[in-house]
Design a protein around this motif. Structure first.
Motif, PDB file in Angstrom:
ATOM      1  N   SER A  73      49.432  31.460  39.216  1.00  0.00           N
ATOM      2  CA  SER A  73      48.539  30.772  39.982  1.00  0.00           C
ATOM      3  C   SER A  73      47.399  30.114  39.213  1.00  0.00           C
ATOM      4  CB  SER A  73      47.954  31.215  41.366  1.00  0.00           C
ATOM      5  OG  SER A  73      47.174  30.541  41.805  1.00  0.00           O
ATOM      6  N   PHE A  74      46.875  29.016  39.294  1.00  0.00           N
ATOM      7  CA  PHE A  74      45.869  28.395  38.462  1.00  0.00           C
ATOM      8  C   PHE A  74      44.536  28.895  38.710  1.00  0.00           C
ATOM      9  CE2 PHE A  74      46.052  25.669  42.038  1.00  0.00           C
ATOM     10  CZ  PHE A  74      44.463  24.969  42.114  1.00  0.00           C
ATOM     11  N   MET A  75      44.368  29.468  40.080  1.00  0.00           N
ATOM     12  CA  MET A  75      43.281  29.980  40.598  1.00  0.00           C
ATOM     13  C   MET A  75      43.229  31.548  40.193  1.00  0.00           C
ATOM     14  SD  MET A  75      41.389  27.598  42.141  1.00  0.00           S
ATOM     15  CE  MET A  75      40.265  28.795  43.053  1.00  0.00           C
ATOM     16  N   GLU A  76      44.095  32.313  39.920  1.00  0.00           N
ATOM     17  CA  GLU A  76      44.373  33.657  39.510  1.00  0.00           C
ATOM     18  C   GLU A  76      43.112  34.081  38.545  1.00  0.00           C
ATOM     19  OE1 GLU A  76      45.597  37.580  40.342  1.00  0.00           O
ATOM     20  OE2 GLU A  76      45.870  35.465  41.204  1.00  0.00           O
ATOM     21  N   GLU A  77      42.874  33.215  37.570  1.00  0.00           N
ATOM     22  CA  GLU A  77      41.867  33.814  36.312  1.00  0.00           C
ATOM     23  C   GLU A  77      40.459  33.724  37.147  1.00  0.00           C
ATOM     24  OE1 GLU A  77      42.810  34.197  33.545  1.00  0.00           O
ATOM     25  OE2 GLU A  77      45.036  33.767  33.777  1.00  0.00           O
ATOM     26  N   SER A  78      40.279  33.376  37.917  1.00  0.00           N
ATOM     27  CA  SER A  78      38.879  33.491  38.679  1.00  0.00           C
ATOM     28  C   SER A  78      38.803  34.609  39.480  1.00  0.00           C
ATOM     29  CB  SER A  78      38.421  32.177  39.283  1.00  0.00           C
ATOM     30  OG  SER A  78      39.549  32.007  40.621  1.00  0.00           O
ATOM     31  N   LYS A  79      39.945  35.256  39.907  1.00  0.00           N
ATOM     32  CA  LYS A  79      39.944  36.394  40.852  1.00  0.00           C
ATOM     33  C   LYS A  79      39.525  37.767  40.262  1.00  0.00           C
ATOM     34  CE  LYS A  79      43.364  34.440  43.944  1.00  0.00           C
ATOM     35  NZ  LYS A  79      44.842  34.833  44.453  1.00  0.00           N
ATOM     36  N   LYS A  80      38.915  38.489  41.042  1.00  0.00           N
ATOM     37  CA  LYS A  80      38.655  39.887  40.392  1.00  0.00           C
ATOM     38  C   LYS A  80      39.813  40.712  40.213  1.00  0.00           C
ATOM     39  CE  LYS A  80      35.776  43.903  41.571  1.00  0.00           C
ATOM     40  NZ  LYS A  80      34.874  44.673  42.616  1.00  0.00           N
ATOM     41  N   GLY A  81      39.681  41.669  39.078  1.00  0.00           N
ATOM     42  CA  GLY A  81      40.916  42.427  38.874  1.00  0.00           C
ATOM     43  C   GLY A  81      41.636  43.112  39.866  1.00  0.00           C
TER      44      GLY A  81
ATOM     45  N   ALA B 235      43.196  45.560  32.369  1.00  0.00           N
ATOM     46  CA  ALA B 235      42.768  46.983  32.898  1.00  0.00           C
ATOM     47  C   ALA B 235      41.177  46.919  32.814  1.00  0.00           C
ATOM     48  CB  ALA B 235      43.331  48.066  31.946  1.00  0.00           C
ATOM     49  N   ARG B 236      40.680  46.407  31.591  1.00  0.00           N
ATOM     50  CA  ARG B 236      39.113  46.450  31.636  1.00  0.00           C
ATOM     51  C   ARG B 236      38.670  45.519  33.036  1.00  0.00           C
ATOM     52  NH1 ARG B 236      34.748  45.826  32.468  1.00  0.00           N
ATOM     53  NH2 ARG B 236      32.927  45.909  30.990  1.00  0.00           N
ATOM     54  N   GLU B 237      39.472  44.324  33.220  1.00  0.00           N
ATOM     55  CA  GLU B 237      38.894  43.448  34.317  1.00  0.00           C
ATOM     56  C   GLU B 237      39.171  44.227  35.736  1.00  0.00           C
ATOM     57  OE1 GLU B 237      41.106  39.898  33.847  1.00  0.00           O
ATOM     58  OE2 GLU B 237      40.553  39.355  32.058  1.00  0.00           O
ATOM     59  N   VAL B 238      40.098  45.242  35.701  1.00  0.00           N
ATOM     60  CA  VAL B 238      40.319  45.747  36.862  1.00  0.00           C
ATOM     61  C   VAL B 238      39.103  46.961  37.222  1.00  0.00           C
ATOM     62  CG1 VAL B 238      41.854  47.568  38.254  1.00  0.00           C
ATOM     63  CG2 VAL B 238      42.799  45.649  36.955  1.00  0.00           C
ATOM     64  N   PHE B 239      38.671  47.660  36.077  1.00  0.00           N
ATOM     65  CA  PHE B 239      37.824  48.644  36.334  1.00  0.00           C
ATOM     66  C   PHE B 239      36.277  48.114  36.195  1.00  0.00           C
ATOM     67  CE2 PHE B 239      41.973  51.063  35.341  1.00  0.00           C
ATOM     68  CZ  PHE B 239      42.012  51.763  36.536  1.00  0.00           C
ATOM     69  N   GLU B 240      36.066  47.270  35.356  1.00  0.00           N
ATOM     70  CA  GLU B 240      34.836  46.730  35.062  1.00  0.00           C
ATOM     71  C   GLU B 240      34.015  47.655  34.356  1.00  0.00           C
ATOM     72  OE1 GLU B 240      33.547  45.247  38.856  1.00  0.00           O
ATOM     73  OE2 GLU B 240      34.876  43.478  38.685  1.00  0.00           O
ATOM     74  N   ASN B 241      34.421  48.609  33.689  1.00  0.00           N
ATOM     75  CA  ASN B 241      33.628  49.239  32.773  1.00  0.00           C
ATOM     76  C   ASN B 241      34.503  49.962  31.786  1.00  0.00           C
ATOM     77  OD1 ASN B 241      34.353  52.403  33.667  1.00  0.00           O
ATOM     78  ND2 ASN B 241      34.330  51.324  35.514  1.00  0.00           N
ATOM     79  N   ASN B 242      34.108  50.317  30.616  1.00  0.00           N
ATOM     80  CA  ASN B 242      34.732  50.940  29.346  1.00  0.00           C
ATOM     81  C   ASN B 242      35.296  52.414  29.656  1.00  0.00           C
ATOM     82  OD1 ASN B 242      34.689  48.512  27.863  1.00  0.00           O
ATOM     83  ND2 ASN B 242      32.726  48.832  26.956  1.00  0.00           N
TER      84      ASN B 242
ATOM     85  N   ASP C 219      37.732  59.135  46.966  1.00  0.00           N
ATOM     86  CA  ASP C 219      37.916  58.464  45.882  1.00  0.00           C
ATOM     87  C   ASP C 219      37.107  57.131  45.688  1.00  0.00           C
ATOM     88  OD1 ASP C 219      38.772  57.824  43.140  1.00  0.00           O
ATOM     89  OD2 ASP C 219      40.734  56.657  44.252  1.00  0.00           O
ATOM     90  N   GLY C 220      36.668  56.835  44.623  1.00  0.00           N
ATOM     91  CA  GLY C 220      35.844  55.795  44.311  1.00  0.00           C
ATOM     92  C   GLY C 220      35.986  55.004  43.021  1.00  0.00           C
ATOM     93  N   GLN C 221      35.360  54.158  42.785  1.00  0.00           N
ATOM     94  CA  GLN C 221      35.481  53.267  41.611  1.00  0.00           C
ATOM     95  C   GLN C 221      34.582  54.015  40.426  1.00  0.00           C
ATOM     96  OE1 GLN C 221      35.441  49.215  41.732  1.00  0.00           O
ATOM     97  NE2 GLN C 221      35.627  48.873  39.641  1.00  0.00           N
ATOM     98  N   ALA C 222      35.318  54.555  39.523  1.00  0.00           N
ATOM     99  CA  ALA C 222      34.746  55.520  38.457  1.00  0.00           C
ATOM    100  C   ALA C 222      33.821  56.571  38.851  1.00  0.00           C
ATOM    101  CB  ALA C 222      34.041  54.397  37.462  1.00  0.00           C
ATOM    102  N   LYS C 223      34.203  57.080  40.168  1.00  0.00           N
ATOM    103  CA  LYS C 223      33.428  58.028  40.711  1.00  0.00           C
ATOM    104  C   LYS C 223      33.846  58.852  41.857  1.00  0.00           C
ATOM    105  CE  LYS C 223      30.470  55.187  43.924  1.00  0.00           C
ATOM    106  NZ  LYS C 223      29.138  54.959  44.328  1.00  0.00           N
ATOM    107  N   TYR C 224      33.605  59.904  42.444  1.00  0.00           N
ATOM    108  CA  TYR C 224      34.322  60.613  43.628  1.00  0.00           C
ATOM    109  C   TYR C 224      33.119  60.934  44.279  1.00  0.00           C
ATOM    110  CZ  TYR C 224      33.511  64.907  41.019  1.00  0.00           C
ATOM    111  OH  TYR C 224      32.799  65.704  40.009  1.00  0.00           O
TER     112      TYR C 224
END
Length: 359
Positions: free
Chosen positions: A18-26, A42-49, A110-115
């Motif tokens: 989709s041409f709009m996919e690049e603007s979506k959050k991972g 994968a970095r776009e999904v987790f948004e942290n190194n 469960d959380g993003q990069a935390k629990y």
């Protein structure tokens, strides 16, 4: 790795076509399960190194296990995830493996990069690993002893107390009521947390035989001179022949003053017919006997008087009496009973001012 699949990993495709996919959050499902993702995606999904660095090597292992033809397929064990989706989602699950203390946690979120570990009552800490000592706060509400336990606590009572139904307050056990014969022949007295077996004055309690036993006060040298023990009591005596008399404390002895004035005046009062005697006695004794048997007395005596009453005793109905007196300095005995009246005397004169034993 085949050239075809190597190109697929190196070539970045447009997401979701989709041409709009690049603007979506991972999104992990979209990026790395429905499609193959590289490390940047994968970095776009987790948004942290840190979480990306943790995830991506394990992601490649999941591909090797569940994506045939991409990598060499490794052996799948019974504990392995069932498919690629389960394997990938397990990687980012911060609660697997469980970071929370197994005894203290109630739930792991469960959380993003935390629990987040949700603790049970009685536990605290990031991982619910720290037991709360309830006994440190107002003794846990316990009236007596508080015992801390992992994740909980318990109220306890001292010996001689029982726990009330509220499991916090303690009540005294009345051993005297619960065990009526606990003191044997002694008297049971209940006290807080215990009891006491009491005996009458002059007796001590024997816990082995559960009886009250006479105290031999004479063995404790309570008297200055002579001591005579009796059931529940004792009597102290002093040697009058050596010039001692009993002090007011009824234990010690003191010297008899040698200059005590003696009445040297002769007294010729009538000694016969003792019921007419109206003198004030020095010692008055009253005995309650079921029937008259015998009477025995012994005492020390001294006088200069030639005549006078020493001892007089009578029955309750005044029908019988006995009189001990001096006449002409000698002992004279008079007595009367239902059979008649008798008078007898004899011996040497004892009105010499010296101590004599009269019995």
């Amino acid at each position: 790795l085949s050239q075809q699949y190597a190109s697929q990993l190196l070539l970045r495709k447009r997401r979701a076509n989709s041409f709009m996919e690049e603007s979506k959050k991972g999104n992990l499902e979209r990026e790395c399960i429905e499609e193959l993702c590289n490390k940047e995606e994968a970095r776009e999904v987790f948004e942290n190194n840190p979480e990306t660095e943790y995830f991506y090597p394990k992601y490649l292992s999941c591909l090797a296990s569940h994506r045939a033809g991409v990598f060499r397929v490794t052996a799948v064990t019974p504990d392995s995830p069932a498919d690629l989706r389960a394997c990938v989602k397990e990687i980012s699950n911060q609660c697997s493996p469980l970071p929370c203390h197994k005894d203290g946690y109630k739930e792991c979120i469960d959380g993003q990069a935390k629990y987040t570990c949700v603790c049970k009552a009685g536990w605290q800490g990031v991982n619910c690993e720290e037991d709360i000592n309830e006994c440190e706060d107002l003794n846990g509400g316990c009236s007596q002893r508080c015992s801390n336990l992992p994740g909980s606590y318990r109220c306890l009572c001292e010996d001689g107390y029982f726990m009330h139904s509220n499991k916090r307050d303690c009540g005294d056990i009345n051993e005297c009521v619960l065990y009526p014969n606990i003191c044997g022949t002694a008297t049971c007295k209940n006290t807080l947390g215990k009891y006491e077996c009491e005996c009458a004055e002059g007796y001590t309690y024997n816990s082995t035989s559960k009886n009250c036993e006479d105290i031999d006060e004479c063995a404790e040298n309570v008297c200055a001179q002579l001591c005579v023990n009796s059931p529940g009591s004792y009597s102290c005596y002093c040697d009058g022949k050596k010039g001692f008399k009993l002090s007011k404390d009824m234990k010690s002895c003191e010297s008899v003053t040698t200059c005590i004035p003696l009445d040297l005046e002769k007294n010729y009062e009538l000694l016969y017919l003792a019921e007419q005697f109206i003198g004030i006695p020095v010692v008055y004794l009253k005995f309650k006997l079921p029937n008259v048997t015998r009477f025995t007395a012994e005492f020390d005596f001294r006088t200069y008087d030639a005549e006078g009453v020493i001892l007089y005793a009578e029955s309750l109905d005044n029908a019988a009496w006995i009189l001990l007196a001096l006449r002409d300095g000698k002992i004279e005995i008079q007595f009367k009973n239902e059979f008649g009246t008798k008078v007898t005397s004899g011996g040497k004169a004892i009105n010499d001012g010296l101590w004599h034993i009269v019995s």
